[in-house]
Design an enzyme around this catalytic site. Structure first.
Site, PDB file in Angstrom:
ATOM      1  N   LYS A  34      95.867  68.726 135.783  1.00 22.30           N
ATOM      2  CA  LYS A  34      97.339  68.613 135.831  1.00 22.30           C
ATOM      3  C   LYS A  34      97.866  69.587 136.874  1.00 22.30           C
ATOM      4  O   LYS A  34      97.212  70.580 137.214  1.00 22.30           O
ATOM      5  CB  LYS A  34      97.988  68.920 134.476  1.00 22.30           C
ATOM      6  CG  LYS A  34      97.756  70.344 133.917  1.00 22.30           C
ATOM      7  CD  LYS A  34      98.675  71.405 134.436  1.00 22.30           C
ATOM      8  CE  LYS A  34      98.380  72.791 133.842  1.00 22.30           C
ATOM      9  NZ  LYS A  34      98.923  73.902 134.599  1.00 22.30           N
TER      10      LYS A  34
ATOM     11  N   ASP B  28      98.662  73.959 126.791  1.00 25.76           N
ATOM     12  CA  ASP B  28      98.735  72.742 127.611  1.00 25.76           C
ATOM     13  C   ASP B  28      98.115  71.524 126.931  1.00 25.76           C
ATOM     14  O   ASP B  28      98.223  70.411 127.450  1.00 25.76           O
ATOM     15  CB  ASP B  28      97.995  72.948 128.947  1.00 25.76           C
ATOM     16  CG  ASP B  28      98.755  73.880 129.879  1.00 25.76           C
ATOM     17  OD1 ASP B  28      99.975  74.040 129.697  1.00 25.76           O
ATOM     18  OD2 ASP B  28      98.119  74.444 130.790  1.00 25.76           O
TER      19      ASP B  28
END
Ligand code: C5P
Length: 308
Positions: A17, A151
């Site tokens: 990401k 996350d």
């Protein structure tokens, strides 16, 4: 539980990401910071093969192998911790499982602000939910993942989401259009906890969110053209004086044709956003050729994590 043998083994691709926006707001009473982030997956992927085994290992129900010998496979490994968490929860729900065998192939640089460990953990939860036929919803899986890392919930809402709180408040959104992402790892890791300390030392108070971000916050469909000019990361200003290489890479990416370039997460990877694949690949070769750096070009993610 599934009985079809082919359904008892799955492959999950765990993407990296980037944070297109990362604002670190106030420090909370639990020691974490409230965040406001816009996150997007990138098609640089770790690979997880998850398989149910009839005979569990005597020492642990989770057998984990990784192709990268520098990554421990013991209780420090997020894949192992995620698998154990799922098996515990499944057993508590009256769905005891035999052993699981997981093979992890690492491609995402570690300690790089690309969320590799969190993505692997999310992929583990997803894969086990599938092979064990648990039927958990995305929200249930994200809730379970919260305790593993800030996350982890995001990856269950891939490819793009607005993330708030410590990382647990995730609202998926659509980012219209396609882009290529060039990731440049400078060759040294940055420890997240240290980066937060450094950020705290570098400022007296957190800046409030800009009016443009507040406007964005209310929408669930955006375009790359709207987002690229708003890209910012609070860690950049705090880490650049200690690691000048980060600013050098950012400048090189912009000179190589990136529409925008930014530090990802708490670093140390810097990424550039590109309109065209050919320009992105050239930029990867150009910026990545300096000694010690590792560079990748991959399309921005286009879909959720899936099992195949
Ligand atoms: O949850 P995760 O393992 O990603 O966090 C690593 C460290 O980063 C935490 O121990 C904390 O020091 C810091 N952190 C924070 N606020 C967040 C996320 C992480 O202060 N929202």
């Amino acid at each position: 539980m599934n009985t079809n043998a082919s359904e008892r083994a799955v492959l999950i691709l765990a993407p990296a990401k980037v944070n297109l926006v990362l604002r670190v707001l106030d420090r909370r009473s639990d020691g974490y910071h409230n965040l406001w982030s816009l996150m997007h997956t990138v098609g640089l992927e770790d690979e997880l093969h998850v398989r149910l085994t009839a005979e569990p290992d005597a020492s642990s129900p989770v057998r984990l192998a990784c192709d990268d010998p520098t990554l421990p496979t013991d209780g420090r490994n997020l894949v192992r911790r995620a698998a154990e968490l799922v098996l515990d929860r499944a057993a508590a729900q009256g769905r005891p499982a035999p052993g699981v065998d997981i093979q992890l192939t690492k491609r995402i640089p570690m300690g790089g602000g690309l969320g590799g460990g969190s993505s692997d953990a999310a992929a583990t939860i997803l894969g086990l939910n599938h092979v064990l036929g648990l039927g958990w919803s995305v929200s249930e899986m994200a809730k379970l993942g919260e305790s593993l890392g800030s996350d982890v919930p995001f990856f269950l809402f891939a490819p793009c989401a607005r993330v708030r709180g410590r990382g647990e408040d995730v609202a998926p959104l659509t980012l219209a259009g396609t882009r290529w992402v060039v990731l440049v790892n400078p060759g040294f890791p940055i420890e997240t906890r240290w980066a937060y300390q450094r950020l705290a030392e570098s400022r007296r108070v957190a800046r409030p969110l800009s009016a443009s971000l507040v406007t964005l916050m209310g929408r669930d469909r955006l375009s790359w053209n709207e987002v690229v000019p708003l890209m910012e990361n609070d860690f950049e200003g705090a880490l650049a004086p200690v690691h000048p290489a980060l600013t050098v890479i950012k400048t090189e990416l912009l000179l190589a044709g990136a529409e925008g370039a930014l530090l990802s997460g708490s670093g140390a990877t810097v990424f550039g956003i590109f309109h065209d694949e050919a320009v992105a690949v050239r930029a990867r070769d150009l910026v990545g050729r300096s000694e010690g750096r590792r560079a990748f070009a991959a399309p921005a993610g286009t879909g959720p994590l899936t099992c195949s």
